[in-house]
Motif scaffolding. Structure first.
Motif, mmCIF file in Angstrom:
data_model
loop_
_atom_site.group_PDB
_atom_site.id
_atom_site.type_symbol
_atom_site.label_atom_id
_atom_site.label_comp_id
_atom_site.label_asym_id
_atom_site.label_seq_id
_atom_site.Cartn_x
_atom_site.Cartn_y
_atom_site.Cartn_z
ATOM 1 N N PRO A 5 0.832 -1.205 0.000
ATOM 2 C CA PRO A 5 0.000 0.000 0.000
ATOM 3 C C PRO A 5 0.865 1.253 0.000
ATOM 4 O O PRO A 5 1.966 1.255 0.540
ATOM 5 N N ALA A 6 0.334 2.289 -0.591
ATOM 6 C CA ALA A 6 1.078 3.540 -0.676
ATOM 7 C C ALA A 6 0.926 4.310 0.627
ATOM 8 O O ALA A 6 0.318 5.361 0.691
ATOM 9 N N GLU A 7 1.474 3.772 1.715
ATOM 10 C CA GLU A 7 1.435 4.420 3.023
ATOM 11 C C GLU A 7 2.706 5.233 3.199
ATOM 12 O O GLU A 7 3.731 4.937 2.610
ATOM 13 N N GLN A 8 2.621 6.208 4.054
ATOM 14 C CA GLN A 8 3.799 6.982 4.390
ATOM 15 C C GLN A 8 4.528 6.240 5.505
ATOM 16 O O GLN A 8 3.996 6.073 6.587
ATOM 17 N N ALA A 9 5.719 5.757 5.243
ATOM 18 C CA ALA A 9 6.481 5.001 6.234
ATOM 19 C C ALA A 9 7.215 5.965 7.148
ATOM 20 O O ALA A 9 7.856 6.901 6.694
ATOM 21 N N ASP A 10 7.101 5.727 8.440
ATOM 22 C CA ASP A 10 7.770 6.551 9.440
ATOM 23 C C ASP A 10 8.881 5.720 10.069
ATOM 24 O O ASP A 10 8.631 4.630 10.593
ATOM 25 N N ALA A 11 10.100 6.233 10.019
ATOM 26 C CA ALA A 11 11.249 5.481 10.507
ATOM 27 C C ALA A 11 11.310 5.422 12.031
ATOM 28 O O ALA A 11 11.895 4.497 12.593
ATOM 29 N N ALA A 46 12.508 2.285 14.300
ATOM 30 C CA ALA A 46 13.715 2.378 15.122
ATOM 31 C C ALA A 46 13.433 1.906 16.547
ATOM 32 O O ALA A 46 14.238 1.176 17.136
ATOM 33 N N ARG A 47 12.279 2.303 17.097
ATOM 34 C CA ARG A 47 11.919 1.863 18.453
ATOM 35 C C ARG A 47 11.723 0.351 18.490
ATOM 36 O O ARG A 47 12.179 -0.317 19.420
ATOM 37 N N LEU A 48 11.052 -0.188 17.477
ATOM 38 C CA LEU A 48 10.815 -1.630 17.409
ATOM 39 C C LEU A 48 12.137 -2.388 17.269
ATOM 40 O O LEU A 48 12.348 -3.418 17.917
ATOM 41 N N THR A 49 13.034 -1.860 16.451
ATOM 42 C CA THR A 49 14.348 -2.475 16.268
ATOM 43 C C THR A 49 15.132 -2.458 17.579
ATOM 44 O O THR A 49 15.746 -3.458 17.959
ATOM 45 N N SER A 54 7.549 -3.716 8.785
ATOM 46 C CA SER A 54 7.993 -2.320 8.790
ATOM 47 C C SER A 54 9.156 -2.115 7.827
ATOM 48 O O SER A 54 9.223 -1.094 7.137
ATOM 49 N N ALA A 55 10.049 -3.076 7.784
ATOM 50 C CA ALA A 55 11.186 -2.978 6.860
ATOM 51 C C ALA A 55 10.693 -2.962 5.414
ATOM 52 O O ALA A 55 11.228 -2.214 4.577
ATOM 53 N N ARG A 56 9.671 -3.782 5.105
ATOM 54 C CA ARG A 56 9.106 -3.765 3.754
ATOM 55 C C ARG A 56 8.527 -2.404 3.416
ATOM 56 O O ARG A 56 8.705 -1.893 2.298
ATOM 57 N N LEU A 57 7.812 -1.798 4.373
ATOM 58 C CA LEU A 57 7.227 -0.474 4.121
ATOM 59 C C LEU A 57 8.311 0.576 3.907
ATOM 60 O O LEU A 57 8.186 1.432 3.028
ATOM 61 N N LEU A 58 9.379 0.507 4.692
ATOM 62 C CA LEU A 58 10.470 1.474 4.511
ATOM 63 C C LEU A 58 11.154 1.281 3.154
ATOM 64 O O LEU A 58 11.493 2.261 2.484
#
Length: 154
Positions: free
Chosen positions: A107-113, A117-120, A145-149
């Motif tokens: 999906p064309a979502e806006q990915a927030d790093a 980063a917190r999850l990582t 999340s990595a896929r979205l980024l």
């Protein structure tokens, strides 16, 4: 040293899965209600595990199927509540591949790093504390999340 096509004994598989899970022989012995010497002898093939219920308990403690310990193909899914199938699905998903291979299926979502980063960081901290179950439970979200980024950076 064994070659790639060599069959592993049950003891060698137990040692492999124990190490993969990050357990020492002492810890596995404690989980099994056995001695460290028992685990060591089983892994070296000096002692055989002849009782199915002991093999089942070993598989449960190592978080693998009985078929994994016996070297048989997987014939059934893991227990309900186990995080391994979710990790397997995330890794085997076609979307995990680069968008150049599978196209723009995300999906064309806006990915927030920042949340990534917190999850990582949380996954890393849990790993460092030896909480592998927690790490495994975080992996599906981390992979997603990595896929979205990756998609957002394309």
């Amino acid at each position: 040293m064994r070659g790639g096509g060599d069959e592993l004994s049950i003891g060698e598989r137990i040692a492999f899965y124990r190490r993969r899970r990050g357990l020492s022989q002492v810890v596995l012995a404690g989980l099994m209600g056995k001695s460290e010497d028992w685990v060591s002898k089983v892994e070296r093939g000096e002692r055989q595990v002849n009782r199915v219920e002991v093999l089942v308990e070993l598989a449960r403690q190592l978080r693998v199927t009985l078929n994994d310990l016996l070297g048989e193909p997987v014939l059934f899914e893991a227990e309900e509540g186990d995080d391994v199938p979710a990790v397997r699905d995330a890794l085997m998903s076609p979307q995990r591949l680069s968008h150049t291979l599978v196209g723009d299926e995300l999906p064309a979502e806006q990915a927030d790093a920042e949340p990534v980063a917190r999850l990582t960081e949380e996954a890393w901290n849990q790993y460092q504390e030896g909480n592998l179950g927690q790490v495994i439970s975080l992996l599906p979200d981390l992979l997603g999340s990595a896929r979205l980024l990756e998609h957002a950076s394309a």
